[in-house]
Scaffold this motif. Sequence first.
Motif, PDB file in Angstrom:
ATOM      1  N   SER A   1      -8.164   5.921  -3.670  1.00 26.52           N
ATOM      2  CA  SER A   1      -8.713   6.084  -2.321  1.00 26.52           C
ATOM      3  C   SER A   1      -9.925   5.191  -2.121  1.00 26.52           C
ATOM      4  O   SER A   1     -10.073   4.540  -1.091  1.00 26.52           O
ATOM      5  CB  SER A   1      -9.096   7.551  -2.099  1.00 26.52           C
ATOM      6  OG  SER A   1      -9.724   7.714  -0.865  1.00 26.52           O
ATOM      7  N   ALA A   2     -10.792   5.129  -3.135  1.00 24.54           N
ATOM      8  CA  ALA A   2     -11.993   4.296  -3.034  1.00 24.54           C
ATOM      9  C   ALA A   2     -11.632   2.828  -2.923  1.00 24.54           C
ATOM     10  O   ALA A   2     -12.213   2.087  -2.133  1.00 24.54           O
ATOM     11  CB  ALA A   2     -12.899   4.526  -4.233  1.00 24.54           C
TER      12      ALA A   2
ATOM     13  N   GLN B   1     -10.923  -2.135   0.101  1.00 29.84           N
ATOM     14  CA  GLN B   1     -10.061  -3.291   0.302  1.00 29.84           C
ATOM     15  C   GLN B   1     -10.172  -3.858   1.711  1.00 29.84           C
ATOM     16  O   GLN B   1     -10.324  -5.045   1.909  1.00 29.84           O
ATOM     17  CB  GLN B   1      -8.599  -2.914   0.024  1.00 29.84           C
ATOM     18  CG  GLN B   1      -7.634  -4.076   0.096  1.00 29.84           C
ATOM     19  CD  GLN B   1      -7.907  -5.100  -0.991  1.00 29.84           C
ATOM     20  OE1 GLN B   1      -8.055  -4.727  -2.144  1.00 29.84           O
ATOM     21  NE2 GLN B   1      -7.982  -6.363  -0.638  1.00 29.84           N
ATOM     22  N   ILE B   2     -10.080  -3.000   2.727  1.00 30.65           N
ATOM     23  CA  ILE B   2     -10.192  -3.442   4.109  1.00 30.65           C
ATOM     24  C   ILE B   2     -11.563  -3.048   4.637  1.00 30.65           C
ATOM     25  O   ILE B   2     -11.861  -1.885   4.837  1.00 30.65           O
ATOM     26  CB  ILE B   2      -9.078  -2.834   4.988  1.00 30.65           C
ATOM     27  CG1 ILE B   2      -7.716  -3.333   4.533  1.00 30.65           C
ATOM     28  CG2 ILE B   2      -9.314  -3.190   6.453  1.00 30.65           C
ATOM     29  CD1 ILE B   2      -6.555  -2.822   5.367  1.00 30.65           C
TER      30      ILE B   2
ATOM     31  N   MET C   1      -6.939  -9.442  12.765  1.00 34.39           N
ATOM     32  CA  MET C   1      -7.606  -9.980  11.593  1.00 34.39           C
ATOM     33  C   MET C   1      -7.961  -8.843  10.651  1.00 34.39           C
ATOM     34  O   MET C   1      -8.659  -7.899  11.015  1.00 34.39           O
ATOM     35  CB  MET C   1      -8.878 -10.718  11.993  1.00 34.39           C
ATOM     36  CG  MET C   1      -9.600 -11.360  10.818  1.00 34.39           C
ATOM     37  SD  MET C   1     -11.334 -11.694  11.197  1.00 34.39           S
ATOM     38  CE  MET C   1     -11.976 -10.031  11.228  1.00 34.39           C
ATOM     39  N   PHE C   2      -7.447  -8.929   9.412  1.00 38.31           N
ATOM     40  CA  PHE C   2      -7.802  -7.982   8.364  1.00 38.31           C
ATOM     41  C   PHE C   2      -8.721  -8.697   7.381  1.00 38.31           C
ATOM     42  O   PHE C   2      -8.432  -9.809   6.935  1.00 38.31           O
ATOM     43  CB  PHE C   2      -6.553  -7.479   7.636  1.00 38.31           C
ATOM     44  CG  PHE C   2      -5.629  -6.672   8.502  1.00 38.31           C
ATOM     45  CD1 PHE C   2      -5.809  -5.305   8.650  1.00 38.31           C
ATOM     46  CD2 PHE C   2      -4.577  -7.280   9.166  1.00 38.31           C
ATOM     47  CE1 PHE C   2      -4.956  -4.553   9.446  1.00 38.31           C
ATOM     48  CE2 PHE C   2      -3.722  -6.540   9.974  1.00 38.31           C
ATOM     49  CZ  PHE C   2      -3.905  -5.172  10.114  1.00 38.31           C
ATOM     50  N   TYR C   3      -9.827  -8.036   7.064  1.00 37.61           N
ATOM     51  CA  TYR C   3     -10.822  -8.637   6.173  1.00 37.61           C
ATOM     52  C   TYR C   3     -11.090  -7.696   5.007  1.00 37.61           C
ATOM     53  O   TYR C   3     -11.357  -6.502   5.197  1.00 37.61           O
ATOM     54  CB  TYR C   3     -12.117  -8.909   6.935  1.00 37.61           C
ATOM     55  CG  TYR C   3     -13.250  -9.423   6.075  1.00 37.61           C
ATOM     56  CD1 TYR C   3     -13.238 -10.729   5.587  1.00 37.61           C
ATOM     57  CD2 TYR C   3     -14.332  -8.605   5.756  1.00 37.61           C
ATOM     58  CE1 TYR C   3     -14.280 -11.212   4.799  1.00 37.61           C
ATOM     59  CE2 TYR C   3     -15.384  -9.080   4.971  1.00 37.61           C
ATOM     60  CZ  TYR C   3     -15.348 -10.379   4.495  1.00 37.61           C
ATOM     61  OH  TYR C   3     -16.379 -10.848   3.718  1.00 37.61           O
TER      62      TYR C   3
ATOM     63  N   ASN D   1       5.804  -5.365  -4.970  1.00 39.29           N
ATOM     64  CA  ASN D   1       6.728  -4.420  -4.314  1.00 39.29           C
ATOM     65  C   ASN D   1       6.216  -2.982  -4.288  1.00 39.29           C
ATOM     66  O   ASN D   1       6.977  -2.055  -3.994  1.00 39.29           O
ATOM     67  CB  ASN D   1       8.112  -4.460  -4.967  1.00 39.29           C
ATOM     68  CG  ASN D   1       8.811  -5.779  -4.705  1.00 39.29           C
ATOM     69  OD1 ASN D   1       8.707  -6.324  -3.601  1.00 39.29           O
ATOM     70  ND2 ASN D   1       9.512  -6.293  -5.706  1.00 39.29           N
ATOM     71  N   LYS D   2       4.964  -2.779  -4.619  1.00 40.99           N
ATOM     72  CA  LYS D   2       4.385  -1.438  -4.542  1.00 40.99           C
ATOM     73  C   LYS D   2       3.275  -1.435  -3.501  1.00 40.99           C
ATOM     74  O   LYS D   2       2.475  -2.368  -3.439  1.00 40.99           O
ATOM     75  CB  LYS D   2       3.825  -1.013  -5.895  1.00 40.99           C
ATOM     76  CG  LYS D   2       4.895  -0.756  -6.946  1.00 40.99           C
ATOM     77  CD  LYS D   2       4.263  -0.246  -8.236  1.00 40.99           C
ATOM     78  CE  LYS D   2       5.337   0.035  -9.276  1.00 40.99           C
ATOM     79  NZ  LYS D   2       4.746   0.534 -10.556  1.00 40.99           N
ATOM     80  N   VAL D   3       3.235  -0.382  -2.693  1.00 44.95           N
ATOM     81  CA  VAL D   3       2.196  -0.270  -1.673  1.00 44.95           C
ATOM     82  C   VAL D   3       0.859  -0.003  -2.343  1.00 44.95           C
ATOM     83  O   VAL D   3       0.676   1.003  -3.027  1.00 44.95           O
ATOM     84  CB  VAL D   3       2.522   0.851  -0.664  1.00 44.95           C
ATOM     85  CG1 VAL D   3       1.370   1.031   0.320  1.00 44.95           C
ATOM     86  CG2 VAL D   3       3.807   0.549   0.087  1.00 44.95           C
ATOM     87  N   ALA D   4      -0.055  -0.950  -2.156  1.00 43.57           N
ATOM     88  CA  ALA D   4      -1.389  -0.806  -2.747  1.00 43.57           C
ATOM     89  C   ALA D   4      -2.308   0.003  -1.837  1.00 43.57           C
ATOM     90  O   ALA D   4      -3.132   0.785  -2.301  1.00 43.57           O
ATOM     91  CB  ALA D   4      -1.987  -2.176  -3.017  1.00 43.57           C
ATOM     92  N   PHE D   5      -2.162  -0.196  -0.532  1.00 46.95           N
ATOM     93  CA  PHE D   5      -2.985   0.544   0.435  1.00 46.95           C
ATOM     94  C   PHE D   5      -2.372   0.387   1.816  1.00 46.95           C
ATOM     95  O   PHE D   5      -1.518  -0.485   2.053  1.00 46.95           O
ATOM     96  CB  PHE D   5      -4.446   0.074   0.423  1.00 46.95           C
ATOM     97  CG  PHE D   5      -4.610  -1.410   0.605  1.00 46.95           C
ATOM     98  CD1 PHE D   5      -4.786  -1.954   1.865  1.00 46.95           C
ATOM     99  CD2 PHE D   5      -4.596  -2.266  -0.496  1.00 46.95           C
ATOM    100  CE1 PHE D   5      -4.947  -3.312   2.044  1.00 46.95           C
ATOM    101  CE2 PHE D   5      -4.764  -3.626  -0.326  1.00 46.95           C
ATOM    102  CZ  PHE D   5      -4.935  -4.159   0.945  1.00 46.95           C
ATOM    103  N   THR D   6      -2.804   1.217   2.732  1.00 43.12           N
ATOM    104  CA  THR D   6      -2.312   1.189   4.114  1.00 43.12           C
ATOM    105  C   THR D   6      -3.484   1.190   5.080  1.00 43.12           C
ATOM    106  O   THR D   6      -4.621   1.518   4.713  1.00 43.12           O
ATOM    107  CB  THR D   6      -1.409   2.396   4.413  1.00 43.12           C
ATOM    108  OG1 THR D   6      -2.172   3.594   4.242  1.00 43.12           O
ATOM    109  CG2 THR D   6      -0.185   2.405   3.508  1.00 43.12           C
ATOM    110  N   GLN D   7      -3.182   0.822   6.314  1.00 41.08           N
ATOM    111  CA  GLN D   7      -4.213   0.810   7.361  1.00 41.08           C
ATOM    112  C   GLN D   7      -3.583   1.233   8.684  1.00 41.08           C
ATOM    113  O   GLN D   7      -2.617   0.629   9.145  1.00 41.08           O
ATOM    114  CB  GLN D   7      -4.821  -0.585   7.509  1.00 41.08           C
ATOM    115  CG  GLN D   7      -5.844  -0.717   8.615  1.00 41.08           C
ATOM    116  CD  GLN D   7      -7.121   0.058   8.334  1.00 41.08           C
ATOM    117  OE1 GLN D   7      -7.651   0.014   7.226  1.00 41.08           O
ATOM    118  NE2 GLN D   7      -7.611   0.783   9.324  1.00 41.08           N
ATOM    119  N   LYS D   8      -4.124   2.285   9.283  1.00 40.40           N
ATOM    120  CA  LYS D   8      -3.639   2.721  10.588  1.00 40.40           C
ATOM    121  C   LYS D   8      -4.171   1.792  11.678  1.00 40.40           C
ATOM    122  O   LYS D   8      -5.269   1.256  11.556  1.00 40.40           O
ATOM    123  CB  LYS D   8      -4.076   4.155  10.879  1.00 40.40           C
ATOM    124  CG  LYS D   8      -3.414   5.201   9.987  1.00 40.40           C
ATOM    125  CD  LYS D   8      -3.899   6.599  10.341  1.00 40.40           C
ATOM    126  CE  LYS D   8      -3.232   7.650   9.455  1.00 40.40           C
ATOM    127  NZ  LYS D   8      -3.719   9.025   9.782  1.00 40.40           N
TER     128      LYS D   8
END
Length: 619
Positions: free
Chosen positions: A20-21, A26-27, A47-49, A100-107
């Motif tokens: 989670s941290a 990451q974003i 834009m994702f930073y 191929n593995k989800v490292a993180f997501t962003q709504k």
Amino acid sequence: MRLQTNHFFNKLILLILLFSASTKAQIQKVEPPFWYAGMKNPELQIMFYGKNIAQYEASVSNNIVIKNVEKTENPNYLFITIDTQNLKASEMVFSFKSKNKVAFTQKYSLKERRSNSAERKSYDASDVMYLIMPDRFANGNPKNDSDASLAEKGNRALPGGRHGGDIEGIIKNLDYIASLGATTIWSTPLCEDNDKEYSYHTYGQSDVYKIDSRYGTNEDYLRLSAEMHKKDLKLVMDYVTNHWGITHWMIKDLPTKSWINQFENYTQTHHRREVITDIHASKLDQEVCVDGWFVPSMPDLNLRNPLVAKYLTQNAIWWIEYADLDGFRVDTYNYSDANAMANWAKAITTEYPNFNIVGEIWMHNQANLAYWQKDSKIGAIENYNSNLPSVMDFTLQDQIGSAFNEDNATWDNGMIKFYNNFTLDYLYPNPNNILVFAENHDTNRINDVYKYDFTKYKLVMTLLATVRGIPQVYYGSEIGMGGDKSKGDAGIRQDFPGGWNSDKNNAFTKEGRTAEQAQYFDFTAKLFNWRKTNEAVHFGKMTHYIPENNIYVYFRYTDAKTVMVVFNNNSTEQTIKTNRFKENCKNFKSGKDALTGKTFDISSEIKLEPKSALVLELE
């Protein structure tokens, strides 16, 4: 066994917390932070930073089409373009994969637009614009004068420091502005400026999606907009396309070297913007003009880079939609690439067909000004159309700064200056849609120019109220404020008396004004409140007559109304014969002065007091 189970769950919780941290770290930024469904241009560049975010493969939920993924030489950026065509207001989820593995997501959210948002009415010649420097206007919330996260702290004792004026101060004084007859507020920029000093002007922005916390919050800005609309006032944002501040978070970690214009050595613009349209200009001079930096603390944005152009276009549209804006004033407009700016203006006015944008084209002849107005025939010579609806009339401002001091007319002095100015209106595609003004936050204060002579102030304001275009008033002049620009910009950006609790004089209230302040205010309020009621001076035609003996006469008229304006720029009483103006006087026998209510017989002659103006509604 129980100990092993507890150990297993503790490790699992630790892994979840670490994951989670890392996700949060990451974003670090997403811009625009959200968007709106139903825009005419369905392509949205997000834009994702975040640290090394470019190494991840992105996808998005709800079968949304990703049209493009662009990476730059900086691995901390990812620019993802999606197609929002036919998407309703909803929430989507971006997934970022590694191996191929989800490292993180962003709504990410698409929000509902306001009803009839695209058709919003903007400011026009029926309006009067009131220019505010928020830091110097009123301190409505002393608690936000400083912010621990921002470099410069509040210090009212320092002329060039931050004095504490804020959005709350504007909100608390909206009734004052409305009572003046103003219908529109142009505030100098309110987005964050984290310069170490002189940040109060806020033209060196460090975050263009965030209101400077010393002014308030984004929510406060929305509240300002809503409160203004309740009072039938319009909100104009001061937008900056040419540059950001040196402390902008993206300048500290450039997405790409070409995000800003850079030379081998620091190069400042020479400010000679005539080279842009000069057919004889060298390429070097043109390059330094457009790509050179305004000052060392303001990196010059490269709008030729499609990523930058899209970023600034979306940012402008986001603020219109988010804050329910009624218009833009754009700073240093023609310091940026001309074609890129034409595309920027076109994108905005395509989304909002009635939206007005006035550009600061600080030049001193009508051809150079008119070139930059939308559908200019001058620009068409070079197959150029700026798509910019309005420009600032700096040539008229030049004449206002001297003409009323010239009591003895010559071939080119006195009232002939105004006549000559308007004879060149044929160059403008739409002279009714240009901003007319005597002063602003960068020029000499008009009351200082005319040595606080109230009679000359009245002449200046009467001119602005009755000629073609959109009149703009600079805060404080309406109570006699001045200031000496030779002492620096702080000299013309002084605090409005009554904007701070400790002020002994509160000019925001009738009871608090001195006799002199009341004299200025009462005249100005009467003039501009009258202007609100008379369509002839909004969009009516104009006929003027060559000044004789330093007396200038012009008419503003529609089929239904006629206004006769007479200026006597002499220091002595004069009489004019009216038969010369038969073309416009027609069968009218009298005229009622809009300011005094006095009726004048115009059948043969009119007596004029020294240094005076008449605004006669013909009857």
